[in-house]
Design a protein around this motif. Structure first.
Motif, PDB file in Angstrom:
ATOM      1  N   CYS A   1      41.269  41.730  34.052  1.00 13.48           N
ATOM      2  CA  CYS A   1      40.830  41.121  35.305  1.00 13.48           C
ATOM      3  C   CYS A   1      41.497  41.872  36.447  1.00 13.48           C
ATOM      4  O   CYS A   1      42.725  41.800  36.604  1.00 13.48           O
ATOM      5  CB  CYS A   1      41.200  39.635  35.347  1.00 13.48           C
TER       6      CYS A   1
ATOM      7  N   HIS B   1      39.472  32.335  31.384  1.00 14.92           N
ATOM      8  CA  HIS B   1      40.329  32.682  32.529  1.00 14.92           C
ATOM      9  C   HIS B   1      39.529  32.571  33.836  1.00 14.92           C
ATOM     10  O   HIS B   1      40.005  31.993  34.817  1.00 14.92           O
ATOM     11  CB  HIS B   1      40.873  34.104  32.344  1.00 14.92           C
TER      12      HIS B   1
ATOM     13  N   CYS C   1      43.832  40.059  38.928  1.00 17.25           N
ATOM     14  CA  CYS C   1      45.102  39.473  38.491  1.00 17.25           C
ATOM     15  C   CYS C   1      46.087  40.491  37.929  1.00 17.25           C
ATOM     16  O   CYS C   1      47.212  40.137  37.617  1.00 17.25           O
ATOM     17  CB  CYS C   1      44.869  38.397  37.441  1.00 17.25           C
TER      18      CYS C   1
ATOM     19  N   TYR D   1      40.882  29.616  36.118  1.00 11.26           N
ATOM     20  CA  TYR D   1      41.732  30.131  37.192  1.00 11.26           C
ATOM     21  C   TYR D   1      40.918  30.422  38.454  1.00 11.26           C
ATOM     22  O   TYR D   1      41.115  29.793  39.488  1.00 11.26           O
ATOM     23  CB  TYR D   1      42.461  31.376  36.685  1.00 11.26           C
ATOM     24  N   HIS D   2      39.955  31.325  38.338  1.00 15.09           N
ATOM     25  CA  HIS D   2      39.246  31.759  39.552  1.00 15.09           C
ATOM     26  C   HIS D   2      38.269  30.710  40.070  1.00 15.09           C
ATOM     27  O   HIS D   2      38.247  30.410  41.256  1.00 15.09           O
ATOM     28  CB  HIS D   2      38.538  33.086  39.293  1.00 15.09           C
TER      29      HIS D   2
HETATM   30 ZN   LIG Z   1      41.954  36.933  37.083  1.00 16.28          ZN
END
Ligand SMILES: [Zn+2]
Ligand SMILES: [Zn+2]
Length: 436
Positions: free
Chosen positions: A332, A352, A335, A356-357
Motif C-alpha cells: 500500500c 486493510h 502506508c 483502515y482507509h
Molecule cells: Zn494503506
C-alpha cells in the motif's frame, strides 16, 4: 394609647357571633366531607365490584373457549399482564365486542409460550443434539453444499418443523429426526439458492457482470457474480466488526443468524414475542440478510477493484480463485513508511483498505496498490501481513456449518471433547482449518 371605638360588650358579642358562625361552617364542612367520602367509597366499591365481575366474566369466557390449560399454566398475575382484563369497568356488550379480538390474540400468545416452554423446547434440544452428531460426521457423496445451515434454519425445514410441532401426545426424541435428515441435502440446496438470490438482488450493484467463467458450470450466471473477487463483504460502517469476507465464507458469519442481539434479550421479552424463547433455545434465528429494523446486516465494498487491477486482472472477470491462484503480494503506497514495506496477500489487502482507509476516510487518504515483484516478493513472502481479525478456525473433521468457526482455543476444546484428541496430539494441518 389607642382608644376603643365600640363599647367592650358589643365587641365581645360580635366575637362570640363570629365564633359561632365558624363552628357552624366547620360542622357543615365535616358533614360535606363525610357525604363526599361516602359517595367516593361507594363508587370505589362499585368500580371494584365491576372489575371483579369483569375478571370473573373473562375467566368464565376463557374456560368456555378452551383456554383452561393456559389458566392452569400461568398465574392470574401473568394472565392479567393484558391490562384490559383488569380494567374496572362493567363488561357491556359494546365493550365485549371491542376487546374480544385483543383477548383472543393474547390467549394465542400465551398458548404459544406454554407450548414452546413445555413441549417444543425439549424437542428443539433433541434436534440440536441430533444435528451436532450429524455435523460430526465428515462430508459424504450425498452432501449438496459445502456449508450447512445453523440449527435455527434446520428447525424450519418442513420435515423437521412437523416433528417439533407434532401433537403434544406424540413422543419425539433425537432418534425421531433420522428420517428427516435423509431429506436434509435437498432442503440445504433450496436454502442456499434462496440466500444466493437474496445476496445478488439486495447487495450487488445493478449490472455486476455475469461474465465470470465460473458462470458456465454454475446453476445461474447471476449467482456466479458472487464468486467475483471484487465482491467483498463487510459489516455496515455503524458496526465495530471491520472484517472482510468473500463468498461463500460470508455465509458463515454469525450476523445473519443473530440479526438482533441475543445478549440483550431477557425472559421478559417473551411476553412481547414468544419467538424469543425459540431463538434463545436455538441460540440463533433462521438465516436473514436483514436485522430487526429491516436493514441489511452486510454490505458490499468495492475496495478490491484497485487491487485486482494492480495485479493485471479484469475486476469484471477475476474470481476469488483466480486471485488465490495468482498468490501475489501487494504494497500500500499510502502506508509504506520508514518501517519499510508491509506486504499483503490480496485478501488482507482488501481488509486493510476497508478497515483502515475506508473507515478512517479523509484522515488517512486512499489506499494505493502496487504488486511486489521478483526479489521484493520473495523477500517479503515470509513477513506477509495478516490483519489481526484473521484468527478464527474450524474443526477439519466436522462438516462446515454456519456459526462453527471459533477462536483457536475453542476449536482445541472441541477436538478434545467431541473427537477425543488431546491438545498435544492435535495436528493443525490435519485437524483444523484456518485462520479465517
Ligand atoms: Zn494503506
Ligand atoms: Zn469436529
Amino acid at each position: 394609647m389607642p382608644t376603643l371605638l365600640v363599647n367592650p360588650d358589643e365587641a365581645l358579642a360580635y366575637l362570640d357571633q363570629l365564633r359561632r358562625t365558624k363552628a357552624k361552617i366547620e360542622k357543615h364542612a365535616v358533614l360535606c366531607y363525610e357525604w363526599q367520602e361516602a359517595i367516593s367509597s361507594s363508587r370505589r366499591c362499585e368500580r371494584r365490584d365491576a372489575g371483579r365481575a369483569r375478571m370473573d366474566a373473562i375467566k368464565a369466557w376463557m374456560k368456555e373457549h378452551g383456554w383452561e390449560k393456559e389458566l392452569d399454566y400461568f398465574t392470574w398475575d401473568q394472565i392479567t399482564r393484558l391490562s384490559l382484563i383488569k380494567e374496572q369497568k362493567l363488561l357491556t356488550e359494546r365493550i365485549w365486542n371491542k376487546i374480544r379480538l385483543s383477548l383472543i390474540n393474547w390467549m394465542n400468545k400465551l398458548r404459544d409460550i406454554r407450548l414452546e416452554e413445555t413441549v417444543f423446547k425439549a424437542r428443539r434440544e433433541c434436534l440440536i443434539s441430533a444435528y451436532c452428531e450429524y455435523l460430526k460426521q465428515p462430508p459424504n457423496a450425498n452432501d449438496t453444499c459445502d456449508i450447512l445451515p445453523h440449527v435455527g434454519d434446520i428447525a424450519t425445514f418442513k420435515s423437521f418443523e412437523d416433528l417439533i410441532k407434532a401433537p403434544v401426545d406424540v413422543d419425539v426424541n433425537a432418534q425421531s429426526f433420522s428420517d428427516a435428515f435423509v431429506q436434509l441435502p435437498a432442503y440445504v440446496t433450496e436454502w442456499r439458492r434462496k440466500i444466493e438470490g437474496q445476496l445478488v438482488s439486495c447487495l450487488l450493484p445493478e449490472g455486476t457482470s455475469p461474465m465470470s467463467k465460473t458462470a458456465i458450470d454454475h446453476h445461474s450466471p447471476k449467482i456466479a457474480c458472487l464468486n467475483l473477487a471484487r465482491v467483498a463483504f463487510c459489516r455496515p460502517f455503524t458496526e465495530n466488526d471491520v472484517s472482510v469476507t468473500f463468498y461463500p465464507d460470508v455465509l458463515l458469519k454469525r450476523c445473519f443468524i443473530e440479526p438482533y442481539t441475543l445478549r440483550h434479550m431477557s425472559d421478559w421479552d417473551k411476553w412481547q414475542d414468544p419467538k424469543i424463547i425459540e431463538i434463545k433455545t436455538m441460540n440463533g434465528c433462521p438465516w436473514s440478510l436483514e436485522d430487526s429494523k429491516g436493514r441489511n446486516v452486510i454490505e458490499v465494498s468495492d475496495a478490491a477493484i484497485p487491487i485486482i487491477r494492480a495485479s493485471g486482472l479484469d475486476p469484471d472477470i477475476a474470481t476469488t480463485s483466480d486471485m488465490d491462484d495468482l498468490d501475489a503480494r501487494f504494497r500500500c503506497g499510502s502506508c509504506s513508511s520508514a518501517m519499510g514495506v508491509i506486504p499483503y496477500t490480496w485478501r488482507s489487502a482488501v481488509a486493510h483498505a476497508v478497515s483502515y482507509h475506508d473507515r478512517l476516510g479523509r484522515r488517512v487518504g486512499k489506499a494505493s496498490w502496487t504488486v511486489l515483484n521478483g526479489e521484493d516478493r520473495n523477500e517479503n513472502l515470509r513477513k506477509t501481513k495478516s490483519p489481526p481479525f484473521f484468527n478464527r478456525f474450524e474443526c477439519a473433521l466436522c462438516r462446515t456449518s454456519v456459526d462453527n468457526r471459533d477462536w483457536r482455543n475453542g476449536v482445541l476444546l472441541h477436538l478434545l471433547h467431541e473427537h477425543k484428541i488431546p491438545v498435544d496430539k492435535v495436528q493443525e494441518d490435519v485437524h483444523m482449518r484456518g485462520p479465517f
